[in-house]
Design a protein around this motif. Structure first.
Motif, short mmCIF file in Angstrom:
data_model
loop_
_atom_site.label_atom_id
_atom_site.label_comp_id
_atom_site.label_asym_id
_atom_site.label_seq_id
_atom_site.Cartn_x
_atom_site.Cartn_y
_atom_site.Cartn_z
N LEU A 126 0.83 -1.21 0.00
CA LEU A 126 0.00 0.00 0.00
C LEU A 126 0.86 1.26 0.00
O LEU A 126 1.89 1.31 0.68
CB LEU A 126 -0.89 0.03 1.25
N ALA A 134 -3.25 0.26 -3.76
CA ALA A 134 -2.48 -0.98 -3.63
C ALA A 134 -1.66 -1.19 -4.88
O ALA A 134 -2.09 -0.88 -5.99
CB ALA A 134 -3.41 -2.17 -3.41
N MET A 136 -8.00 0.44 3.21
CA MET A 136 -8.12 -0.61 2.19
C MET A 136 -9.00 -1.76 2.70
O MET A 136 -9.76 -2.35 1.92
CB MET A 136 -6.72 -1.10 1.80
#
Lengths: 346, 346, 346, 346
Positions: free
Chosen positions: C56, C212, C245
């Motif tokens: 990330l 990502a 995320m």
């Protein structure tokens, strides 16, 4: 019959003789040799620029990218033609030396046009942090296609740059050939036409390996010296660069060599025209871009002629294939005549 | 009386003669000249390394930093001595060419010691993303202080590197001087002692400006070629680099030149010792590090002697001032005798 | 009435709630938080790629340039469309992170065409040291003009890349919007179509700032980690990236958000078409490229509408001016209706 | 019992609440949000610097290296302590962002001493093209060893820098902790002490991930903006950086958080001293460097305590092992008491 490049011929005797003569006794290293003093003075005379900062490096790519790096930040752009040497033939050296600046390509197969330059600059919005910022303009003279910008054309290009406060670099790998073609002075073709820094070529025009970088504004001098050293381009036995350039400049040898190369090309072009070859660009200096049928290429190759060519030896006889023929000073009339004798375009 | 550096003397006649001889006709550019074929073969013989990849560049810094860049990633380190040329005298060229790798300095005033190298490598924790990662080891032979690692010392250093899977670069700006000092072969002092890539110096030992980079593992060849071009170090008229190196290698000329330089230094050292000078390092090749009173420096300077010196001309007469005296092959015995005649340490 | 960008809206409640929930107690720093374990597992599920390396970062530019830098050497090229975000909107970040690689622009105003890609790759001659070497291909999905490559179109592009042994990067800043448009899976639109590494966008689709990078070949994992740290993109309190995320992926929230954005755009497009606007590109996801008369722009601006626009407010009423309208998930139907109520193209 | 780092704790409620509150409606992207206006004003107040240029990034490394890159050329040096975060913990990010500048390390295990700085600057000879040139000085406050420079110590260091015309960067990852320790103002500890640019930390002191870069001379503003974007550190949804910093600054929350952290450390230190621990550096802010016998480490580990440690768990019981204990604001007195209850040095 070697027309592959003007970097394949020998050094001119005037150049080599100075190198040999310089090979005696001790000299201060790293550009502090006494011959460099002579070179600096002479280049300032040639360019009518008594304040110019003058440096020598051994390759044309080094001259170009070190000069440009002094004027362009890593987040900026260099405007150049799509066929520019710095774009096509330097393996990302401009990006390397500038710390990652971007080359913005002007779409042309030869000279950069002022309108296209203007549009490209306007296409990189100044003050928008997302976009690379306008950096510098680089013009090649003689162009990579053998053409020579007139002084007016040069001034029109630099006027666009100046309107946007951009410095101008001239890639003069064949500077002397262009001077001869235009019949103008070095000053005319540089600072008097709005150029800020010149790569003044020696290698292709009869030296072993030397180029001068000439800054008309000496404010960049110290930065250049540090960049040259950091780029590993500062010669310890610098006298051997100086000596080449001294021999090159002495008695306007560089003009004589270029004239000889251009005249060779003119002679070759006349013969090719008479024989029916098609010219892609009108030759103006020492490079010819011509196309002729594959079978003629085969004949020439069999006779030992060497030159760059787009297209293979295998295929239909009559397919037109384009080629680049370069004349250096050392190519003899006999070799050109032999070449022409093999050349028949029915 | 020029002892300032071995890069201030002239090229050896054997080198210059080959350059002059090479100046005839056309040759393929960019390293495809026929002389380079001869050089490649000869260097492989000299190094007993038939698979080695061999390249020429014009400066020692270029040789060092291009070689290292092939082995070191930008997030890694180069271990070298605190006085290494790559740290002290290359204006961040190693950082530039490696994309920002870090030089980890081994604290020493001369040779790198294996224990100190071991400690430094352990101090850059492999696998910890916050720390620069171990990259390569660079050793200088002859060291920047005029000392020569014995083969055993070399092997002890490279053993540390190998234990940590690190490649080893040898900065051999004075490679031949070290060979002469050790009486060993080029192979002994390189791959047989665990070295992966060598900067094989020519410039300081009688060439005009040429160094070979010799990779014992040719896997790096193509990357090196691209890095050399991108660094603007690929010569178009490459024959003039090749010719220097060809003359240098022919009939072991490089050994003869180095022997002459080392013998000059031995002769000078003997005279200085007899006159009472203090040696900071025991001279083993062609460099002397000596200190003597300021008034002696004044006398020598007045007589025209040139050398590097720490400390000014003004001050008390008897203050000891340290100096570096370098002998190249061309310094005559008469000059050394004159120098010594001015040298009196009561 | 904010249609300027999908990066101007708020984070989705599902995302923000996970961030708030994560704000308790101590967690290992630098990506070793337990939430990242969940994220890694979930992304591997979503992409049907159990071996994928998953990281990330906080910005889309960081995702793109760090991913590309792992696949491209400084002397290579990145092939991308002339309008690619990496070319137009990242201020030379790709050049910076790659160490000076060159972007080779495919001439198109929207999608890259396979033939043009093929020609561009052939135009960078592999094995010629003067030319930058082919490096990688970067495709944007959704394109910068709001179009979506079909799976067949993607495969045709990656087939060209594979034929030349080039890795493929997908700039998926609007990955989920494209998935919704195509009704396909994440695997379909990535490795099953020949993509090697994806920038999987979160920020524009309802996160605060997280993207990502997904490598289908984990061999690049460690290099990416070092590059991320060296680029200063490794978060210490990484849990706050992970939490975004995690919330984004939970219960396919990312799909729902993207569907809402796309539906908003479809609704807006229908209204604009009905009102007579001209579409420069057929909208397929959440971006509209439309042109309409200046006087309509004036009305909309006066009513408080915000969007990107080429052309000023001053000038003839009827000149067509092109604009970009972007819908994020949070733009309400009421705002779209209000916008349309001000829109009259007679 | 988490003493591993102050980057492992949660965000302070005042910070998180502002983030949640900011998550409504549309905001201009890329730093043009209204909350950033508030932040800019507030930071100028806090630093009593109405002209300061103020920017936010998400990581401490980004703040440090972007700030330094604005002041240091690629051929220059950054003077810092041997234990500086920029040297030890940033994986060559300073070299990357500066284009290959060299870090010159001042030999110290904690604070940099003015004499050592003076010697280091003199050791990089200005005007000698072979040597990297003096660039900038970077000081860390709180140091990486938990010490705090007095204002006089700071001024003595910056005086050396000023004498050599070098700009000064302050790595203030724990700026507020140092302010609390000294009882001084932000202005006292920055521009009033000769600092030119500050990395003003938020992350380690209760934020999620935000640092301000404060230039007291706004001349560097535009360059910083371009470098930040090119470094991929410009957030699109910038409001979430702004909101953190707004909450951090509001009502001097940053001071309160730092005070809490420092007081926790003082309480812990007192307990450890009473129990007989040896302090390697006298703790002045929120970090303790202590050594105690291995068996104590074993007991603490078994009880679940987390902290950095040099030396393994296996070995003789009584070997002294050094450790770093960091207190953030959120560590409770109960946890410290539990920790101390397991701590017995006989």
């Amino acid at each position: 019959m070697f027309f592959a490049s003007d970097n394949s011929g020998p050094a001119h005797p005037s150049v080599m003789n100075r190198v040999v003569a310089a090979n005696t006794g001790h000299q201060m290293a790293y550009g502090n040799d006494t011959i460099m003093d002579e070179v600096r003075t002479r280049i300032r005379e040639v360019f009518e620029a008594p304040e110019a900062a003058v440096y020598l490096v051994a390759t044309g790519t080094a001259a170009n990218v070190l000069a440009l790096a002094c004027y362009v930040q890593p987040w900026q752009t260099i405007y150049c033609s799509k066929v520019a040497h710095i774009e096509v033939d330097e393996c990302n050296a401009p990006e390397f030396y500038s710390g990652g600046a971007k080359l913005k390509l002007i779409d042309t197969d030869n000279k950069m046009m002022p309108d296209a330059l203007e549009a490209a600059i306007q296409g990189t919005p100044r003050g928008d942090v997302h976009s690379a910022q306008p950096g510098a303009v680089s013009i090649t003279q003689v162009t990579e296609r053998g053409s020579v910008h007139s002084l007016e054309e040069l001034r029109n290009l630099t006027a666009v740059a100046k309107r946007h406060d951009l410095p101008v670099h001239l890639d003069g790998a064949r500077f002397a050939n262009a001077m001869v073609a235009l019949g103008c002075s070095a000053a005319d073709m540089s600072w008097k036409s709005g150029v800020d820094v010149v790569s003044f070529g020696g290698t292709k025009n009869g030296c072993m390996g030397v180029e001068a970088v000439v800054f008309f504004d000496p404010a960049k001098a110290w930065e250049f010296e540090l960049r040259r050293k950091r780029g590993a381009h500062l010669f310890s036995k610098h006298r051997f660069l100086s000596a080449q350039m001294a021999g090159y400049l002495e008695d306007d040898t560089f003009i004589q060599i270029a004239r000889q190369a251009n005249e060779n090309a003119t002679y070759l072009a006349a013969g090719l025209k008479a024989a029916g070859a098609t010219f892609l660009h009108e030759p103006q200096a020492n490079m010819l871009f011509v196309s002729f049928p594959r079978r003629v290429h085969r004949t020439l190759a069999a006779a030992g002629a060497r030159y760059e060519r787009h297209g293979g030896m295998e295929g239909p006889d009559d397919t037109l294939i384009s080629s680049r023929l370069v004349c250096d000073w050392s190519i003899g009339r006999d070799q050109i005549d032999t070449f022409l004798s093999h050349f028949q375009v029915p």
